[in-house]
Design an enzyme around this catalytic site. Sequence first.
Site, PDB file in Angstrom:
ATOM      1  CG  ASN A  30      -0.390  -0.720   2.402  1.00 60.32           C
ATOM      2  OD1 ASN A  30       0.439  -0.179   3.130  1.00 60.32           O
ATOM      3  ND2 ASN A  30      -0.803  -1.958   2.595  1.00 60.32           N
ATOM      4  CD  GLU A  76      -0.757  -3.291   7.151  1.00 63.18           C
ATOM      5  OE1 GLU A  76      -0.979  -2.711   8.231  1.00 63.18           O
ATOM      6  OE2 GLU A  76      -0.319  -4.439   7.070  1.00 63.18           O
ATOM      7  CG  HIS A  97       5.094  -7.475   0.256  1.00 64.27           C
ATOM      8  ND1 HIS A  97       5.048  -8.018   1.520  1.00 64.27           N
ATOM      9  CD2 HIS A  97       3.998  -6.697   0.139  1.00 64.27           C
ATOM     10  CE1 HIS A  97       3.957  -7.589   2.149  1.00 64.27           C
ATOM     11  NE2 HIS A  97       3.305  -6.776   1.322  1.00 64.27           N
TER      12      HIS A  97
END
Length: 214
Positions: A30, A76, A97
């Site tokens: 995000n 998040e 990631h």
Amino acid sequence: MNDEKSLRKELAEITHEVYRKGYTPPLNGNMSVRLDEGHILITPSYVCKGRVTENSVLKVSMDGQVIGSVAKPSIETGMHLAIYQRRSDVNGIIHAHPRHISVFAVAKKPIDVSIMPEAVYLLGAVKCIDYYMPGSEELKEAVASHAAEYDAYLLYNHGMITVGKDICEALYRLETMELCAELELKAKALGGAVGLPGLEIDKLLEVRKALREC
């Protein structure tokens, strides 16, 4: 107040770049930017990062309320808000990631950023955070409690976070952190990466301090 249209465009473009470069899977990660004192813009939940648009980016108040949409923001969002609330100098955040960083995350091993001078003054150090459920209050508080000190975080068994004066600086920090992770992994074939001398690190940290004060 910042130009909302321009910030929406910039956030969508950076989100596409993060996805295009393989730094996060389609539905993971995000990104956000600070819009003004009371609002942020953040990527929506369960939308491929390569398909986020200016219009799908969500406006969220500092108390977590979505403005003008029924879509759900990233899980998040609370973590992003907590960082913004503790760091007035932060205007962009990326949680992603990247592949090489993720190797260290799943191995629960810190990344040595002392191997590259640019990494020292851009990142300072990477704060390692124990695993907590994504989107949980525990994760939010674990990151937020160190927000004043760090610009980069390694989330064990999860991913990474970088912050910046804008979303572009957060991306530069992500890419610098990813390069360090890749170099450290590949250097093992030659006996391991060797960090800079302590005196040189101190000089670079002084440069970093001066840059942050500008």
